[in-house]
Design a protein around this motif. Sequence first.
Motif, mmCIF file in Angstrom:
data_model
loop_
_atom_site.group_PDB
_atom_site.id
_atom_site.type_symbol
_atom_site.label_atom_id
_atom_site.label_comp_id
_atom_site.label_asym_id
_atom_site.label_seq_id
_atom_site.Cartn_x
_atom_site.Cartn_y
_atom_site.Cartn_z
ATOM 1 N N GLU A 1 19.949 53.368 3.733
ATOM 2 C CA GLU A 1 18.817 52.713 3.082
ATOM 3 C C GLU A 1 19.195 51.324 2.573
ATOM 4 O O GLU A 1 18.336 50.446 2.484
ATOM 5 C CB GLU A 1 18.289 53.596 1.954
ATOM 6 N N ASP A 2 20.476 51.118 2.259
ATOM 7 C CA ASP A 2 20.916 49.779 1.855
ATOM 8 C C ASP A 2 20.862 48.812 3.035
ATOM 9 O O ASP A 2 20.555 47.625 2.868
ATOM 10 C CB ASP A 2 22.351 49.834 1.311
ATOM 11 N N VAL A 3 21.170 49.328 4.220
ATOM 12 C CA VAL A 3 21.219 48.482 5.413
ATOM 13 C C VAL A 3 19.822 48.216 5.958
ATOM 14 O O VAL A 3 19.485 47.085 6.322
ATOM 15 C CB VAL A 3 22.101 49.132 6.498
ATOM 16 N N TYR A 4 18.983 49.252 6.014
ATOM 17 C CA TYR A 4 17.681 49.136 6.687
ATOM 18 C C TYR A 4 16.485 49.135 5.733
ATOM 19 O O TYR A 4 15.345 48.983 6.173
ATOM 20 C CB TYR A 4 17.527 50.282 7.693
ATOM 21 N N ASP A 5 16.743 49.354 4.461
ATOM 22 C CA ASP A 5 15.676 49.349 3.464
ATOM 23 C C ASP A 5 14.592 50.378 3.785
ATOM 24 O O ASP A 5 13.419 50.181 3.441
ATOM 25 C CB ASP A 5 15.047 47.950 3.348
ATOM 26 N N ARG A 6 14.976 51.433 4.469
ATOM 27 C CA ARG A 6 14.056 52.514 4.803
ATOM 28 C C ARG A 6 14.811 53.825 4.744
ATOM 29 O O ARG A 6 16.002 53.888 5.034
ATOM 30 C CB ARG A 6 13.477 52.365 6.235
ATOM 31 N N GLU A 7 14.106 54.908 4.404
ATOM 32 C CA GLU A 7 14.685 56.244 4.539
ATOM 33 C C GLU A 7 14.933 56.515 6.010
ATOM 34 O O GLU A 7 14.185 56.052 6.875
ATOM 35 C CB GLU A 7 13.719 57.272 3.933
ATOM 36 N N PHE A 8 15.977 57.260 6.333
ATOM 37 C CA PHE A 8 16.460 57.387 7.708
ATOM 38 C C PHE A 8 15.383 57.853 8.678
ATOM 39 O O PHE A 8 15.132 57.214 9.710
ATOM 40 C CB PHE A 8 17.665 58.341 7.758
ATOM 41 N N PHE A 9 14.723 58.966 8.394
ATOM 42 C CA PHE A 9 13.764 59.499 9.355
ATOM 43 C C PHE A 9 12.497 58.650 9.431
ATOM 44 O O PHE A 9 11.846 58.587 10.474
ATOM 45 C CB PHE A 9 13.427 60.967 9.026
ATOM 46 N N THR A 10 12.155 57.969 8.333
ATOM 47 C CA THR A 10 11.041 57.023 8.385
ATOM 48 C C THR A 10 11.369 55.886 9.347
ATOM 49 O O THR A 10 10.553 55.507 10.196
ATOM 50 C CB THR A 10 10.746 56.458 6.988
ATOM 51 N N TYR A 11 12.568 55.354 9.208
ATOM 52 C CA TYR A 11 13.011 54.290 10.121
ATOM 53 C C TYR A 11 12.995 54.774 11.567
ATOM 54 O O TYR A 11 12.495 54.096 12.472
ATOM 55 C CB TYR A 11 14.418 53.840 9.736
ATOM 56 N N LEU A 12 13.537 55.962 11.779
ATOM 57 C CA LEU A 12 13.659 56.486 13.139
ATOM 58 C C LEU A 12 12.288 56.615 13.795
ATOM 59 O O LEU A 12 12.083 56.203 14.945
ATOM 60 C CB LEU A 12 14.348 57.850 13.081
ATOM 61 N N ASN A 13 11.339 57.185 13.080
ATOM 62 C CA ASN A 13 10.045 57.483 13.678
ATOM 63 C C ASN A 13 9.088 56.296 13.698
ATOM 64 O O ASN A 13 8.170 56.260 14.516
ATOM 65 C CB ASN A 13 9.402 58.673 12.950
ATOM 66 N N GLU A 14 9.288 55.324 12.809
ATOM 67 C CA GLU A 14 8.358 54.203 12.754
ATOM 68 C C GLU A 14 8.914 52.915 13.361
ATOM 69 O O GLU A 14 8.152 52.102 13.890
ATOM 70 C CB GLU A 14 7.948 53.943 11.298
ATOM 71 N N ASP A 15 10.234 52.730 13.293
ATOM 72 C CA ASP A 15 10.815 51.454 13.706
ATOM 73 C C ASP A 15 11.739 51.548 14.919
ATOM 74 O O ASP A 15 12.115 50.513 15.476
ATOM 75 C CB ASP A 15 11.614 50.838 12.547
ATOM 76 N N ALA A 16 12.148 52.746 15.294
ATOM 77 C CA ALA A 16 13.131 52.885 16.374
ATOM 78 C C ALA A 16 12.720 54.000 17.331
ATOM 79 O O ALA A 16 13.383 55.028 17.417
ATOM 80 C CB ALA A 16 14.514 53.157 15.781
#
Length: 342
Positions: free
Chosen positions: A129-144
Amino acid sequence: MTTVDPAPPPPMRLRELVFGAACAAAVRAAARLGVADALDDTPRSVEDLAGAVKTQPQTLRRLLRALSCQGVFTELPDGTFAHTEMSRLLREDDPQSLRYIALWCTEPWTWDVWPKLDEAVRSGRNVFEDVYDREFFTYLNEDAPESAHVFNRAMTTSSRQSAQDVAELLDLRDVATVADIGGGQGHVLASLLEKHPGAHGTLLDLPGVVGNADPRLRDGGTLASRVRIVPGDCREDIPVAADVYIIKNILEWDDDSTRRALANVRKAARPGARVVVIENLVDDTPSMRFTTAMDLLLLLNVGGAKHTRQSMVDRLTDAGLVIDGIRPVNAYLHAFECTVPG
């Protein structure tokens, strides 16, 4: 000809360890290029392989040389390359394929978080979250989306390969209903229902996951009439009543998420219901190097952990479950068989 290195002396071994990223990157490159898929039972020259996978022959030879040193592919005396037992596992059509597992463990985000392992060890929390400013699974499903696809394929591969082992272990002859909580695409549930034609089942997982459930479970599938598919997050709610709850390889989040998921199972289950938790144990496995590495990756991305036998016992007991026994499912998994008290 390239050969597998014998065990090196400590100074050389440490040098090899700090270049571990090169080895991981080489496996990832071979998987993404489809080198293993292009190579069948007949050895091929680098020139032929390069044409098949659309690379430069000179650089492909360098990649294959690096992998052959690790036992992934082998170079023959005439300069051609052939499969090894490990390289075959990178083929997508191999029954025991690890292609998507290899890709998942080397996804782009992993290269951003590994250098911050000291920070995670110091703080005891994830650094994702420090690196991507998102919770992991939120990042995975919305941004990646590509990384999410790889994750789903990796989990599908793992689940499919162990589903039959779970079905063989569990006796559900007197069970009317079984729920697979966080069950992915439902391979374990499908195997259980095929073994026990009198049982009905429920699959619960995130909407984007169950939307791609095993075809056997979906409308028109051979098991569809005995299955209910429920989109949801087991950390938020489990609106499912069942005689047996299966929870496989998902209790590796941060402690709060694990606690919430188990509390929701406890809340949903009737007294006397069975809860079967299936996990890799970091202190009871033939693959300590892999499992301890995954344990550190879980710390980095979600603040989670692979469990020891005792840590799993502690969490299940804290959730109010009575542990009836612990049995191996296969060489890599253990089943904690529990009962919900009255």
